[in-house]
Structure formats: C-alpha cells, structure tokens
Enzyme design. Structure first.
Site, PDB file in Angstrom:
ATOM      1  N   GLU A 177       2.579 -25.678 -16.483  1.00 38.30           N
ATOM      2  CA  GLU A 177       3.777 -25.241 -17.220  1.00 38.30           C
ATOM      3  C   GLU A 177       4.787 -24.532 -16.329  1.00 38.30           C
ATOM      4  O   GLU A 177       5.990 -24.737 -16.452  1.00 38.30           O
ATOM      5  CB  GLU A 177       3.382 -24.333 -18.392  1.00 38.30           C
ATOM      6  CG  GLU A 177       2.880 -25.063 -19.623  1.00 38.30           C
ATOM      7  CD  GLU A 177       1.418 -25.471 -19.546  1.00 38.30           C
ATOM      8  OE1 GLU A 177       0.776 -25.201 -18.509  1.00 38.30           O
ATOM      9  OE2 GLU A 177       0.901 -26.054 -20.526  1.00 38.30           O
ATOM     10  N   HIS A 218      -3.702 -21.402 -30.342  1.00 41.53           N
ATOM     11  CA  HIS A 218      -2.804 -22.520 -30.666  1.00 41.53           C
ATOM     12  C   HIS A 218      -1.972 -22.262 -31.915  1.00 41.53           C
ATOM     13  O   HIS A 218      -1.366 -23.177 -32.440  1.00 41.53           O
ATOM     14  CB  HIS A 218      -3.595 -23.808 -30.899  1.00 41.53           C
ATOM     15  CG  HIS A 218      -4.174 -24.423 -29.668  1.00 41.53           C
ATOM     16  ND1 HIS A 218      -5.131 -23.815 -28.905  1.00 41.53           N
ATOM     17  CD2 HIS A 218      -3.930 -25.611 -29.068  1.00 41.53           C
ATOM     18  CE1 HIS A 218      -5.465 -24.605 -27.893  1.00 41.53           C
ATOM     19  NE2 HIS A 218      -4.754 -25.692 -27.962  1.00 41.53           N
TER      20      HIS A 218
END
Lengths: 335, 328
Positions: A68, A137
């Site tokens: 990322e 998540h």
C-alpha cells in the site's frame, strides 16, 4: 421503493454505478488509470472493475503488489507527473499502511511547496462494517482522513453519487478520497439516464421533515431513512441530511436543518470519541446553539473494535432501532 | 564512461558551491543560538541537516540528469538540490523562512520543492521513494523521455517503503535509479547496528535488479556507476540500486554533539575530504592551475554570498499566508 421505474431513469446497483463511473473516466481521459490490489484479472475485491483488464489492458488496469505504501506513493508521483491515477485501496483498514503517503505527502505537498505542486490523485476505498469481517476489515476510519487539511473526503451513499463523484474528483486538482460502504455495493437505486458529474461541496436533504434532523452519511443514510419511516408511524416527522462529503463539511446545510427542526441526532458508523459526530456537534454549538431546543444526540459505533459474530457486530454498530429511539426521546421528551 | 574535463569541472564547481553554502548556513544558524541553544532562535530556525562531505553523491549522479528528470531527496537535501539546479537564491530564502523562498516560507530546509527542475525532498525517511517510482511510471506510460532518481540514506534501507518501492519498480520495469548515500550513521546508530547486511546494494538481488557499490566517496567513480544505471533506465531496461560510501563531515543536525562517534573518526574523515581530493586530481591530471582554481573558488563563494544576501534581504511572509494553498 416503487416497483415501477420512472421514465428517464435506470435501476442499478451501487456496484454497477461505481463501475459505470470508472468506465466513463477511463474512456474519456487517456491519463486516467486504475491501480490497486486485484483490480485486474479478479475485477476488484468488490467486483467494481470486472472486465476492465480485458477492455483497457494491463497498462491502465494495474494489479499491484501488496504494497500500500509504495502504490499509493506511486499514485502521488504519477499524479504530479501528469497522469490521473485512481488508486484502489481494498479497505480503509489497509489504508493505514499508506497513511504516511496520504497524510504526510499527498495532503501536504501543495501547501509545503508554496502552491507549486498539486496532487490530483483519487483514492477509492471500501469502508464500514456489517459483513462480519471483524475488526481489521470493518472499521470506518474516514473520520481520520477528514481530520486532515489538504484532503477532500467523499462518502457517496447513492448510485448517483458513487457514479458522479468520481468524475468530479478526477477533475479536482487536489487529492480526493472516496469511501464506498461495503453494504452498499448490492443496493439498488435509480439513476437518471443522463447522470453525470455531481457537486462534492453540498450536503443534501434526502427526506424533508420538521421535528428532528438525522444527520448522517454513507452506509448509515439508509438506516436513517428507514428510521424516519418508522418515526413517521409514531407521528414524528424526521428530516434526513446526507452529508455526502466529510471534508469540507457543508456547515450551511447543517445549520439550516438545525434551524428547521431544532433537534439533532447524528448517526455515524465511526466511533463517537473524536469522530466526525463530535466535530459536527461542536460546529452546531459554535454556530447554531440558540437554535437548539434540546442537546444534540449521537448514535455511533460502540467504543470497541468491531466484533465478528453477528450478535456482537449488530450490538456494536448503529442500528435503525437505536436511531428511532434516540430521535423519539428528543421529540417526545420535548412535548 | 569517464567524465570529460568539462564534466569534472562542473562537478567540482557544484561541490564547492554546496560546501560554501553549507558553511555559510552553519555560521548563520548559530546566530542568536547562544548562550542557550534553542532551535527556534536566530535567522535560521528549526533543524539543520548539513551535507558537508556528501557532495560527491549529488554531483556524480546529477551530472547525468536533465531538468526534465525527476529527483526526490531527503531531509539532508542541499547538495542534491544544488547539483540538480534548484534556484539557489530562492532555496536560501526558503531556509531563512522568507516570502521569496521556493515555498514562501512554508517548507523550510527539509522541504525544498522546485518543479522547474523537478526536484523535491522529504523530511520522512524513504518517503520520496514511492513518489519517485510513480514519477517514473508516469514517464513510462506517457512514452516520455525522462527518468527518476530517488536519493536516500542508508538508514532508509530498513524502511518498508524501501523494499516495497524497489519491488514495485522492478515488477513494472520502471526508469528509476535508487541512490543510497551511506554516511554510516542513522543519527547516532551505526549502520552495523541497524542493518543486517554490510552493504545495501546486495539487497538489489532480492528484487532482481542490478546493485552497485561505490567505495571511497569518489565523485569520478560515482559518475561512472551512476551513468551506467541512468543509461540503463533511459533504455527502458528497468531500475538499479546504488549504494555509495560517503562521509558526513557534520553532525546529524546542527547541535549534535556527536558523542557516538569513535575517537578520531572525524579527523580521519576530514583527511579524506572529497573536495581537496578532487582539486588535487584536477591539478595532477587535467592541467588545472592554481589561478583557475582560485577564480572558481571566488566565483562559487560569490554565488553563495549573493544567495545568502538575497535571503537576508527578503521580507518575512505575512501571517495570513499561513492559511492559503491548502487546496488549489
């Protein structure tokens, strides 16, 4: 929702609308490309870019390594270099691996360079809970980015917005973050046949009312609209304001609804402490304190990491019944 | 490839300018900072990371670059900025926090931006690497000439962003060169105490790219190795990692007592100062005369003095300018 589709409208899911917006952006502007984890062959972890690899090719639909920091950083470099990258970060939870690039680079360059360098970068990411994916998540961290000057934070809740905000974000010279709530992808809505870019600076009233204002955004919009229906059955007339954009906040629209109904419930899937609900409450107190009949109330995620089991997750996230109860208390307590 | 005499003289001149610039900044930085040392006092506030001794890294690499090539540098950026052709007057003014600075006083010495020559730097370790990779990607996608060079310190090679960026650049075969200025110290921590291998160029193998080590802080050797890597990038053959052995002749920043250095290390480093070494080489091998040298030294000093005078004479920004340029 009505079963007949009005003339000039199309019914589609949020996913299809997001996909259409992306497709249009890629078709319209050669500088636009999409990169992120599994956006290519897999079609995106929420299937938004399904088929794009075949249509636009691997140069413009780029599967990235699980890195990322590097691929968001690369998005910044490519944006400065004249491209118009759309970076997909699988969820806001993972964006923390790139937080340095988003907060310390993308958000600072314009100011720190004295206006010499702007970063026309768009980052899309999924946010929110409700799919029993547990804490890592399921968080709603858009609040965190809304804290940062230099970023624009968009939270489309409707098919029109998820389609149209992308075009506006791409035309924006500054870094724009778009948060798509995971529960919305399968949700259907009506879209005008000629739908296009939408403004990103104005909140919108999704249901007009007179007795209490439900101020919300993103996935919680639909819970608030459902709550408003239930409140109506109790004889309570609720207004629902969709913020649409968390930075910059539309103060004018917030104060206008406060002034109309004099009662406010803020509904946010983020945590209460230090969240956007706290910011909105503070602004109401600064700008419209004397318009209030009763103190502002908040319905937010419980102050826990979002848990896994359905019973636990439901207990931790704002529910329609919580919103109805909070609004009911405000109105009835004041009768 | 060997540098021509003209190229050697260009490198030498940039090194002289850089060194005099740092020496000038060093003196001015201490104005107003005694008897009690307070970073906020004096005409140059904040942290000050001087690049004395590291000039060869900048000139050996930048000698191959065009203004259209992109460079990202570090919190210790002055030598690289000078070699990349950043506007010296406006860089000095930025360091003084003046309105005429490159960023109007919003960035300071760790945040020098000059888009005219595609130079930027960052105060966070390894942060410029991702954007450098992206800049290279934009050149590749636009089929435009131009490469990116990311400068970093040896300490940055332990950041996740370092490994992520090398991997991404290699996977996409991007025109980028990663240049590690190994000055042996991450503030006070020796490279041997922080890094599991002796030389970071060995890490290139993990990413399937060439890795080169340049010993001796030698601008001519750096020129050769960097030239190969940059040509490789220009040919579209992908990234290269270079580690350069260099010396930090100053502390990590101004005010650093450098108590962590072994006894005698600084003396040994000064004995190997790359500027007198290059001067001797030019005299011995390139027919460089004392008179020519004196003239070039004079010219370099004059250029720095003019930049410092421009900075000193410039106005401070108006307070309201703090609030602008957050969004375009």
């Amino acid at each position: 929702m009505s079963t007949t589709i009005p003339a000039g409208m199309r019914e589609m899911t949020y996913r299809e609308a997001a996909r259409e917006g992306l497709h249009e952006a890629l078709t319209r502007d050669e500088r636009v490309f999409l990169m992120g984890e599994d956006v290519g062959r897999y079609g995106g972890s929420y299937a938004v870019s399904l088929g794009f690899l075949e249509e636009f090719g691997p140069e413009r639909i780029r599967d990235t390594p699980l890195s990322e920091s590097a691929f968001v950083g690369a998005g910044i470099g490519a944006a400065i270099g004249g491209m118009r990258p759309i970076v997909e970060v699988m969820t806001v939870n993972f964006s923390l691996l790139a937080a340095d690039q988003i907060i310390n680079t993308a958000a600072t360059y314009l100011h720190m360079s004295g206006g010499q360098i702007n970063v026309p970068l768009v980052i899309r990411m999924a946010t929110g809970g409700g799919l029993q994916l547990a804490a890592q998540h399921s968080h709603s961290l858009e609040n965190l980015y809304a804290h940062v000057p230099g970023l624009k934070v968009l939270t489309p809740a409707t098919v029109e917005d998820v389609r149209g905000m992308l075009a506006t974000a791409l035309a924006d010279p500054d870094p724009v973050l778009i948060f798509e709530h995971i529960l919305l992808y399968n949700r259907k809505g009506l879209l005008a046949a000629d739908a296009g870019a939408v403004d990103i600076h104005r909140a919108r009233i999704r249901r007009a009312g007179t007795q209490v204002s439900l101020i919300t955004y993103g996935g919680s919009l639909w819970k608030c609209l459902e709550a408003a229906e239930l409140l109506e059955q109790q004889g309570i007339d609720a207004e629902v304001l969709d913020l649409r954009t968390l930075r910059p906040l539309d103060d004018e629209a917030i104060m206008a609804t406060v002034t109309r109904t004099r009662r406010v419930v803020i509904v946010d899937e983020g945590w209460r402490s230090g969240g956007i609900s706290a910011e909105i409450t503070a602004r109401i107190h600064e700008q419209a304190f004397y318009e209030l009949d009763v103190p502002v109330q908040r319905v937010c995620a419980a102050e826990v990491p979002i848990p896994y089991a359905k019973q636990l997750e439901d207990a931790a996230l704002p529910q329609v019944a919580d919103i109805v109860a909070a609004a009911g208390r405000l109105v009835k307590g004041n009768d | 490839m060997k540098p021509s005499k003209e190229q050697q003289l260009w490198m030498y001149e940039q090194m002289l300018v850089s060194r005099y610039f740092e020496e000038s900044i060093e003196k001015i930085y201490m104005e107003g900072k005694s008897p009690a040392f307070n970073m906020a006092n004096g005409p140059i506030p904040g942290e000050m990371h001087l690049s004395n001794g590291q000039e060869p890294c900048a000139v050996g690499v930048c000698a191959h670059l065009e203004p259209s090539d992109i460079v990202t540098s570090t919190h210790r950026p002055h030598h690289v900025a000078i070699a990349k052709g950043v506007d010296l007057d406006r860089m000095a003014a930025e360091i003084f926090g003046k309105k005429t600075g490159l960023s109007g006083g919003r960035g300071g010495h760790m945040h020098i931006f000059d888009p005219k020559v595609n130079f930027s730097c960052s105060g966070i370790i390894a942060q410029g690497m991702g954007p450098a990779v992206g800049a290279a990607l934009s050149r590749q996608m636009q089929r435009k000439a131009g490469i990116a060079v990311a400068f970093l310190g040896e300490g940055a090679a332990n950041q996740g962003a370092f490994h992520e960026s090398l991997n991404l650049a290699a996977v996409w075969k991007l025109p980028v060169v990663f240049v590690i200025e190994d000055n042996a110290w991450g503030i006070s921590v020796a490279k041997s105490a922080s890094t599991a291998i002796e030389r970071n160029d060995q890490r290139a193998a993990a990413y399937g790219m060439p890795g080169h080590f340049v010993p001796g802080n030698d601008p001519l050797a750096i020129y050769e190795v960097a030239g190969e890597a940059i040509q490789r990038a220009r040919r579209g053959e992908g990234p290269t990692l270079i580690e350069i052995e260099t010396y930090r002749l100053a502390g990590h920043f101004m005010g650093d007592a450098e108590g962590y250095r072994p006894q005698g290390e600084k003396d040994a480093l000064f004995a190997r100062d790359p500027i007198p070494k290059l001067r001797e080489h030019l005299k011995a091998s390139e027919g460089w005369s004392d008179a020519e040298d004196a003239a070039l030294v004079e010219r370099s000093r004059a250029r720095v003095d003019a930049a410092i005078a421009f900075a000193r004479d410039s106005a401070y920004p108006d307070p309201e300018e703090a609030l602008d340029k957050v969004f375009v």
